[in-house]
Design an enzyme around this catalytic site. Structure first.
Site, PDB file in Angstrom:
ATOM      1  N   SER A 119       0.818  -1.213   0.000  1.00 59.62           N
ATOM      2  CA  SER A 119       0.000   0.000   0.000  1.00 59.62           C
ATOM      3  C   SER A 119       0.849   1.259   0.000  1.00 59.62           C
ATOM      4  CB  SER A 119      -0.844   0.044   1.276  1.00 59.62           C
ATOM      5  OG  SER A 119      -1.718  -1.031   1.332  1.00 59.62           O
ATOM      6  N   HIS A 140      -0.932  -2.856  -7.254  1.00 57.17           N
ATOM      7  CA  HIS A 140      -1.699  -2.498  -6.054  1.00 57.17           C
ATOM      8  C   HIS A 140      -3.210  -2.560  -6.279  1.00 57.17           C
ATOM      9  CE1 HIS A 140      -2.794   0.792  -2.900  1.00 57.17           C
ATOM     10  NE2 HIS A 140      -2.889  -0.410  -2.379  1.00 57.17           N
ATOM     11  N   GLU A 152      -3.557   0.085  -9.140  1.00 55.82           N
ATOM     12  CA  GLU A 152      -2.447   1.026  -9.352  1.00 55.82           C
ATOM     13  C   GLU A 152      -1.225   0.228  -9.802  1.00 55.82           C
ATOM     14  OE1 GLU A 152      -1.834   4.856  -6.615  1.00 55.82           O
ATOM     15  OE2 GLU A 152      -2.453   3.134  -5.438  1.00 55.82           O
ATOM     16  N   ASN A 190      -3.529   5.966  -1.600  1.00 55.92           N
ATOM     17  CA  ASN A 190      -3.308   6.069  -0.152  1.00 55.92           C
ATOM     18  C   ASN A 190      -2.655   7.385   0.274  1.00 55.92           C
ATOM     19  OD1 ASN A 190      -4.513   3.676   0.718  1.00 55.92           O
ATOM     20  ND2 ASN A 190      -2.751   2.503   0.001  1.00 55.92           N
TER      21      ASN A 190
END
Ligand SMILES: CC(=O)CC(=O)SCCNC(=O)CCNC(=O)[C@H](O)C(C)(C)COP(=O)(O)OP(=O)(O)OC[C@H]1O[C@@H](n2cnc3c(N)ncnc32)[C@H](O)[C@@H]1OP(=O)(O)O
Ligand SMILES: NC(=O)C1=CN([C@@H]2O[C@H](COP(=O)(O)OP(=O)(O)OC[C@H]3O[C@@H](n4cnc5c(N)ncnc54)[C@H](OP(=O)(O)O)[C@@H]3O)[C@@H](O)[C@H]2O)C=CC1
Length: 291
Positions: A119, A140, A152, A190
């Site tokens: 993450s 991701h 991602e 994130n």
């Protein structure tokens, strides 16, 4: 490079979701964990989630049966080495991830692409400890994997075009959408989402609202599908704290300091849904706020 098989390391909530979508898209999957209980729980969760998809006519029973047969659960890291693409989805701790890639190295085929579902952790740093930084990148997924559209893709400093293209093709075959992000702490989603969650915990810590009013405000006032504290419990409070620490250390800016209340919940082992207690207590019929 044509990817036919995928090794998933770490059979937690992300690992089981990744194995689920890969198998449904026709990839042979080896699902690995250090813990037999985690493997058993993941296989049963995949079965439960696919059954729900069958009952809602999203997939057929025949597709579920074929996908289930494509998933092999294994405690042996060597079994992952035979696959074309490895997705590491173990606990969000750099030392854990480094040790996994180190242990995996002797078992790998020369062409296998290595990726991490991290993450937040530097892809370039993880890649630099392997024998193939050019064939290493960030892959991701978002939680819950079977539902969320985005993946991602993060290039490390050395990632080559062939590796990026091969991973992008996998995302397309999954029917998902790839977003390319540069390798800086916590990437795009994130970098934006986690400070909001951390701010929600500060809002609770400072007594501006309680768990219920904070979540309700963001659901009804900003149209978020889940309130930020409910979402934090869903992600895992240990993962949220780990991401905030990577942002804080990596960007050296006090605006990313993790809320002490978030740290306290993690120290208590109240990690959210996965331990049945976090900002809500999930042990009864309906979740009850803990503050
Ligand atoms: C931390 C990181 O590194 C990055 C991240 O992942 S950040 C987290 C990103 N994720 C989010 O922000 C999720 C926010 N929440 C949501 O979008 C929604 O609440 C939700 C999709 C999870 C659930 O939606 P909902 O409408 O409240 O519930 P529900 O109607 O039960 O579920 C919607 C669908 O999702 C499915 N679903 C829900 N939870 C699921 C799960 N854990 N696994 C698989 N499928 C699931 C349901 O079966 C349902 O499918 P159908 O449409 O086929 O019926
Ligand atoms: N939760 C989320 O919403 C998202 C998380 N991620 C990322 O995905 C990764 C996994 O997260 P998540 O699934 O939530 O975490 P979980 O805690 O649910 O699962 C992690 C799993 O990895 C296992 N594990 C630990 N060490 C090893 C090892 N050496 N080899 C194999 N397995 C190991 C753990 O076993 P044990 O329990 O025995 O330690 C556990 O079963 C993290 O990097 C996280 O940041 C990415 C997107 C979203």
């Amino acid at each position: 490079m044509d990817i036919q098989s995928v090794g998933v390391i770490g059979a937690g909530q992300m690992g089981n979701g990744i194995a689920h979508v890969m198998a449904l898209s026709g990839y042979d999957v080896v699902l690995n964990d250090v813990n037999q209980q985690a493997l058993d729980a993941a296989v049963s969760q995949i079965h439960k989630n696919m059954s729900r998809q069958v009952s809602r006519d999203k997939i057929t029973q025949a597709e579920m049966d074929a996908a289930s047969k494509r998933i092999r659960a294994s405690l042996a890291l060597a079994d992952v080495g035979t696959t074309d693409l490895v997705i590491e989805a173990a606990t969000e701790r750099e030392t854990v991830k480094q040790a996994i890639f180190e242990d995996l190295q002797p078992h790998l085929k020369p062409n296998t692409i290595l990726t991490s579902n991290t993450s937040s952790i530097s892809i370039t740093r993880l890649a630099s400890r392997t024998d193939r930084p050019e064939r290493f990148m960030g892959f991701h997924f978002m939680n819950p994997v079977p539902v969320m559209q985005l993946v991602e893709l993060i290039r490390g400093i050395a990632t080559d075009e062939e590796t990026f293209a091969a991973c992008k093709t996998v995302v397309e075959r999954l029917g998902k959408t790839a977003a390319s992000a540069e390798d800086f702490p916590a990437f795009i989603v994130n970098r934006i989402l986690m400070p909001m969650i951390n701010e929600a915990v500060y809002t609770l810590y400072e007594g501006v609202g309680n768990v219920e009013s904070i979540d309700q405000s963001m659901k009804l006032g900003a149209n978020h599908p889940m309130g930020p504290l409910e979402l934090a419990d869903f992600i895992g409070l240990d993962t949220c704290l780990a991401i905030m620490n990577v942002l804080h250390d990596g960007l050296a800016d006090t605006k990313y300091r993790p809320c002490p209340l978030l740290t306290k919940y993690v120290e208590a082992g109240w990690l959210g849904r996965k331990t049945q207690r976090g900002f809500y207590d999930y042990r009864g019929e309906t979740p009850v706020p803990t503050r």
